[in-house]
Design a protein around this motif. Structure first.
Motif, PDB file in Angstrom:
ATOM      1  N   LEU A  70      69.322  -8.890 -49.366  1.00  0.00           N
ATOM      2  CA  LEU A  70      68.016  -8.241 -49.398  1.00  0.00           C
ATOM      3  C   LEU A  70      66.908  -9.264 -49.167  1.00  0.00           C
ATOM      4  O   LEU A  70      65.979  -9.025 -48.385  1.00  0.00           O
ATOM      5  CB  LEU A  70      67.808  -7.536 -50.742  1.00  0.00           C
ATOM      6  CG  LEU A  70      66.384  -7.027 -51.022  1.00  0.00           C
ATOM      7  CD1 LEU A  70      65.961  -5.999 -49.979  1.00  0.00           C
ATOM      8  CD2 LEU A  70      66.296  -6.437 -52.429  1.00  0.00           C
ATOM      9  N   PHE A  71      67.007 -10.413 -49.814  1.00  0.00           N
ATOM     10  CA  PHE A  71      65.951 -11.412 -49.672  1.00  0.00           C
ATOM     11  C   PHE A  71      65.986 -12.090 -48.304  1.00  0.00           C
ATOM     12  O   PHE A  71      64.945 -12.460 -47.760  1.00  0.00           O
ATOM     13  CB  PHE A  71      66.042 -12.432 -50.809  1.00  0.00           C
ATOM     14  CG  PHE A  71      65.478 -11.906 -52.097  1.00  0.00           C
ATOM     15  CD1 PHE A  71      64.131 -12.047 -52.389  1.00  0.00           C
ATOM     16  CD2 PHE A  71      66.277 -11.219 -53.003  1.00  0.00           C
ATOM     17  CE1 PHE A  71      63.588 -11.535 -53.556  1.00  0.00           C
ATOM     18  CE2 PHE A  71      65.746 -10.693 -54.168  1.00  0.00           C
ATOM     19  CZ  PHE A  71      64.396 -10.855 -54.450  1.00  0.00           C
ATOM     20  N   VAL A  72      67.173 -12.241 -47.731  1.00  0.00           N
ATOM     21  CA  VAL A  72      67.248 -12.755 -46.360  1.00  0.00           C
ATOM     22  C   VAL A  72      66.618 -11.752 -45.394  1.00  0.00           C
ATOM     23  O   VAL A  72      65.856 -12.116 -44.486  1.00  0.00           O
ATOM     24  CB  VAL A  72      68.706 -13.048 -45.961  1.00  0.00           C
ATOM     25  CG1 VAL A  72      68.789 -13.488 -44.492  1.00  0.00           C
ATOM     26  CG2 VAL A  72      69.311 -14.125 -46.853  1.00  0.00           C
ATOM     27  N   THR A  73      66.916 -10.480 -45.603  1.00  0.00           N
ATOM     28  CA  THR A  73      66.347  -9.429 -44.757  1.00  0.00           C
ATOM     29  C   THR A  73      64.834  -9.390 -44.861  1.00  0.00           C
ATOM     30  O   THR A  73      64.131  -9.207 -43.858  1.00  0.00           O
ATOM     31  CB  THR A  73      66.926  -8.058 -45.156  1.00  0.00           C
ATOM     32  OG1 THR A  73      68.347  -8.115 -45.083  1.00  0.00           O
ATOM     33  CG2 THR A  73      66.440  -6.969 -44.218  1.00  0.00           C
ATOM     34  N   ARG A  74      64.315  -9.559 -46.066  1.00  0.00           N
ATOM     35  CA  ARG A  74      62.862  -9.559 -46.252  1.00  0.00           C
ATOM     36  C   ARG A  74      62.212 -10.715 -45.499  1.00  0.00           C
ATOM     37  O   ARG A  74      61.106 -10.571 -44.969  1.00  0.00           O
ATOM     38  CB  ARG A  74      62.505  -9.635 -47.735  1.00  0.00           C
ATOM     39  CG  ARG A  74      62.769  -8.349 -48.496  1.00  0.00           C
ATOM     40  CD  ARG A  74      62.481  -8.488 -49.970  1.00  0.00           C
ATOM     41  NE  ARG A  74      61.059  -8.613 -50.242  1.00  0.00           N
ATOM     42  CZ  ARG A  74      60.481  -9.686 -50.783  1.00  0.00           C
ATOM     43  NH1 ARG A  74      61.211 -10.740 -51.098  1.00  0.00           N
ATOM     44  NH2 ARG A  74      59.181  -9.716 -51.012  1.00  0.00           N
ATOM     45  N   GLY A 210      80.912 -10.471 -45.279  1.00  0.00           N
ATOM     46  CA  GLY A 210      80.166 -10.607 -44.042  1.00  0.00           C
ATOM     47  C   GLY A 210      79.499  -9.324 -43.609  1.00  0.00           C
ATOM     48  O   GLY A 210      78.351  -9.318 -43.165  1.00  0.00           O
ATOM     49  N   PHE A 211      80.192  -8.194 -43.740  1.00  0.00           N
ATOM     50  CA  PHE A 211      79.666  -6.912 -43.279  1.00  0.00           C
ATOM     51  C   PHE A 211      78.905  -6.147 -44.365  1.00  0.00           C
ATOM     52  O   PHE A 211      78.175  -5.214 -44.058  1.00  0.00           O
ATOM     53  CB  PHE A 211      80.803  -6.022 -42.783  1.00  0.00           C
ATOM     54  CG  PHE A 211      81.208  -6.300 -41.358  1.00  0.00           C
ATOM     55  CD1 PHE A 211      80.268  -6.361 -40.345  1.00  0.00           C
ATOM     56  CD2 PHE A 211      82.539  -6.473 -41.031  1.00  0.00           C
ATOM     57  CE1 PHE A 211      80.638  -6.590 -39.028  1.00  0.00           C
ATOM     58  CE2 PHE A 211      82.929  -6.704 -39.709  1.00  0.00           C
ATOM     59  CZ  PHE A 211      81.971  -6.761 -38.720  1.00  0.00           C
ATOM     60  N   LEU A 212      79.078  -6.513 -45.621  1.00  0.00           N
ATOM     61  CA  LEU A 212      78.491  -5.753 -46.722  1.00  0.00           C
ATOM     62  C   LEU A 212      76.977  -5.647 -46.554  1.00  0.00           C
ATOM     63  O   LEU A 212      76.265  -6.651 -46.569  1.00  0.00           O
ATOM     64  CB  LEU A 212      78.830  -6.437 -48.050  1.00  0.00           C
ATOM     65  CG  LEU A 212      78.702  -5.602 -49.314  1.00  0.00           C
ATOM     66  CD1 LEU A 212      79.613  -4.392 -49.265  1.00  0.00           C
ATOM     67  CD2 LEU A 212      79.024  -6.456 -50.540  1.00  0.00           C
ATOM     68  N   SER A 213      76.502  -4.422 -46.374  1.00  0.00           N
ATOM     69  CA  SER A 213      75.101  -4.084 -46.086  1.00  0.00           C
ATOM     70  C   SER A 213      74.640  -4.590 -44.737  1.00  0.00           C
ATOM     71  O   SER A 213      73.722  -4.028 -44.164  1.00  0.00           O
ATOM     72  CB  SER A 213      74.143  -4.564 -47.179  1.00  0.00           C
ATOM     73  OG  SER A 213      73.679  -5.861 -46.962  1.00  0.00           O
ATOM     74  N   ASN A 214      75.268  -5.574 -44.176  1.00  0.00           N
ATOM     75  CA  ASN A 214      75.162  -5.989 -42.782  1.00  0.00           C
ATOM     76  C   ASN A 214      75.502  -7.454 -42.630  1.00  0.00           C
ATOM     77  O   ASN A 214      75.331  -8.242 -43.551  1.00  0.00           O
ATOM     78  CB  ASN A 214      73.792  -5.703 -42.160  1.00  0.00           C
ATOM     79  CG  ASN A 214      73.951  -4.855 -40.907  1.00  0.00           C
ATOM     80  OD1 ASN A 214      74.699  -5.214 -40.000  1.00  0.00           O
ATOM     81  ND2 ASN A 214      73.294  -3.715 -40.862  1.00  0.00           N
ATOM     82  N   LEU A 219      71.427  -8.420 -39.777  1.00  0.00           N
ATOM     83  CA  LEU A 219      70.231  -8.943 -40.427  1.00  0.00           C
ATOM     84  C   LEU A 219      69.133  -9.197 -39.391  1.00  0.00           C
ATOM     85  O   LEU A 219      67.963  -8.894 -39.622  1.00  0.00           O
ATOM     86  CB  LEU A 219      70.561 -10.244 -41.167  1.00  0.00           C
ATOM     87  CG  LEU A 219      71.527 -10.125 -42.359  1.00  0.00           C
ATOM     88  CD1 LEU A 219      71.873 -11.510 -42.889  1.00  0.00           C
ATOM     89  CD2 LEU A 219      70.933  -9.272 -43.466  1.00  0.00           C
ATOM     90  N   MET A 220      69.522  -9.738 -38.244  1.00  0.00           N
ATOM     91  CA  MET A 220      68.537 -10.015 -37.197  1.00  0.00           C
ATOM     92  C   MET A 220      68.029  -8.736 -36.549  1.00  0.00           C
ATOM     93  O   MET A 220      66.880  -8.665 -36.104  1.00  0.00           O
ATOM     94  CB  MET A 220      69.142 -10.950 -36.152  1.00  0.00           C
ATOM     95  CG  MET A 220      69.381 -12.360 -36.674  1.00  0.00           C
ATOM     96  SD  MET A 220      70.012 -13.493 -35.418  1.00  0.00           S
ATOM     97  CE  MET A 220      71.723 -12.927 -35.279  1.00  0.00           C
TER      98      MET A 220
END
Length: 454
Positions: A70-74, A210-214, A219-220
């Motif tokens: 989540l924080f990487v995505t943000r 690796g795939f969990l939530s993406n 992510l990119m």
């Protein structure tokens, strides 16, 4: 005079008004699309497998992976909201040899895209064989062709609404089944405490993480879907005319409101995915593990129908078949859409400037070539040659898990270099991205250590 005119035009470019109140809900969409891109892999396929193999022992890893991603995505969304640009545009400008960061991202993803789409589409094909006559190869071809066709001729809105409907139906069914089955609360509680099972094989869980939530690619993709949705500066017709480092206090306040909207979107998606994922872990631990069933190879769809058929009987069997077809097809669709954007943008950014003017290098042409050649014909060919949906997705997921620490580090560096201090992540958010890098790098190194020691 000319300079004054240019300055005047620059002053007229302002950050769009952010939504308030219920209007923010209208911007929930990119995160859902981002999360559902991996729904049929990290959640639907690998989570029941992990539950069947290890029960609740890795529940802590599930929670940690979701929170850290989540924080990487943000951070990825932050770059697009503040600059209005797609992530790879920024990566192309990082110091060092021209385009080095693009190649570091693109080369692994060229492999991941083919393997992942081959695995997801063939999993959908295996579900079709339970409902209609015909070999898995035929239905895999139908799934890929239908998804590729919609990406080529459809629009973002259509992709988004299909994903929303499928995700809602799947979530309701899985959560209801998990509630009816009832988890072992004592064992589940013990799984929250970080422990490593003695029989842990990292190759079994690395693709799951690796795939969990993406994965790294997904992510990119969030950057592209945020821009397509018009969140923040991306809502401007010419975002490049607005320099984020020259914003006044009022403009910065507007961008912060947009960042809160983006955070609402990504958080909503991760919480929803978390509920679905825990439900799948419960079903795997309570239904598959006692029977010794670990979904694999071309029987993956038949094995997964156990999740509903043991709860709802024959009706559950057919509900699960329909759910599997829908979820795997939707994942094929969103993955083709995401990789098309990544490949097209990445290749254009990596090409020398004089080549980007050639007719064959236009975005529309590169997009069609990517979808038809690299994301449709090649994945189907790979499936015909290798044939194992789970095996193909294991390869793709393992590469994604190895790639995540690198992507997270590059995004953190990019934002520290290009965004004004007032719009960068705070210490806590930055620290959590660093922890994400360490977390995924640790599992990757553990995996390599196990592989080397045989």
């Amino acid at each position: 005079m000319e300079e004054a005119l240019v300055s005047s035009r620059e002053r007229r470019v302002t950050v769009p008004e952010p939504p308030t109140g219920r209007a923010k809900l209208g911007y929930i969409g990119p995160g859902v699309l981002w999360a559902l891109a991996a729904l049929a892999t990290g959640e639907l396929l690998f989570t029941p497998r992990v539950g069947a193999q290890y029960g609740y022992a890795l529940l802590w890893a599930l929670i940690a992976a979701l929170l850290l991603k989540l924080f990487v995505t943000r951070e990825i969304g932050r770059y697009s909201v503040v600059t209005g640009r797609r992530l790879l545009s920024g990566m192309a400008e990082l110091p060092g040899p021209r385009g080095w960061a693009l190649w570091v991202i693109l080369v692994p993803q060229l492999v991941v895209g083919v393997a992942a789409i081959a695995g997801i589409a063939s999993a959908a094909g295996s579900a079709f064989t339970l409902a209609a006559p015909g070999p898995i190869q035929l239905w895999t071809a139908v799934v890929i062709a239908a998804a590729a066709g919609l990406v080529l001729f459809g629009h973002y809105t259509g992709v988004e609404w299909v994903s929303r409907v499928i995700g809602l139906l799947l979530a309701v069914g899985v959560v209801l089944a998990a509630v009816l089955v009832g988890p072992d609360l004592g064992e589940a509680a013990s799984g929250v405490v970080p422990t490593v099972p003695e029989d842990l094989v990292v190759a079994d869980i690395l693709p799951w993480l690796g795939f969990l939530s993406n994965g790294a690619a997904g992510l990119m993709w969030y950057s592209y879907w945020v821009a397509a949705k018009g969140v923040g500066v991306g809502a401007l017709e010419e975002p490049s005319r607005l320099d984020p480092r020259g914003l006044d206090e009022g403009q910065v306040a507007r961008v912060r409101q947009w960042l809160r909207t983006m955070t609402l979107d990504s958080t909503f998606a991760v919480v929803g995915v978390g509920i679905i994922t825990v439900a799948f872990l419960v079903l795997g631990a309570e239904l598959l593990r006692p029977e010794g069933i670990v979904p694999a190879e071309s029987d993956v769809a038949r094995d997964l129908t156990t999740l509903f058929s043991e709860v709802f009987g024959s009706v559950g069997f057919w509900l699960m078949v329909v759910g599997l077809i829908s979820a795997f097809w939707t994942a094929t669709l969103t993955n083709i859409d995401g990789w098309k954007r990544l490949y097209t943008d990445g290749i254009r950014k990596a090409l020398p400037d004089h080549l980007t003017q050639r007719p064959w290098a236009r975005p529309a042409v590169l997009g069609r070539v990517a979808v038809i050649g690299w994301l449709a014909v090649l994945p189907f060919t790979v499936f015909v040659l290798f044939g194992d949906p789970v095996g193909l997705l294991t390869v793709a997921g393992s590469i994604e898990a190895l790639h995540i620490p690198l992507v997270a580090a590059l995004v953190l560096w990019l934002n520290r270099r290009t965004l004004p201090a007032a719009l960068r992540a705070g210490r806590v958010a930055t620290g959590l991205v660093v922890i994400a890098i360490v977390f995924f790098a640790g599992f990757a190194l553990f995996y390599l250590w196990q592989q080397l020691l045989g």
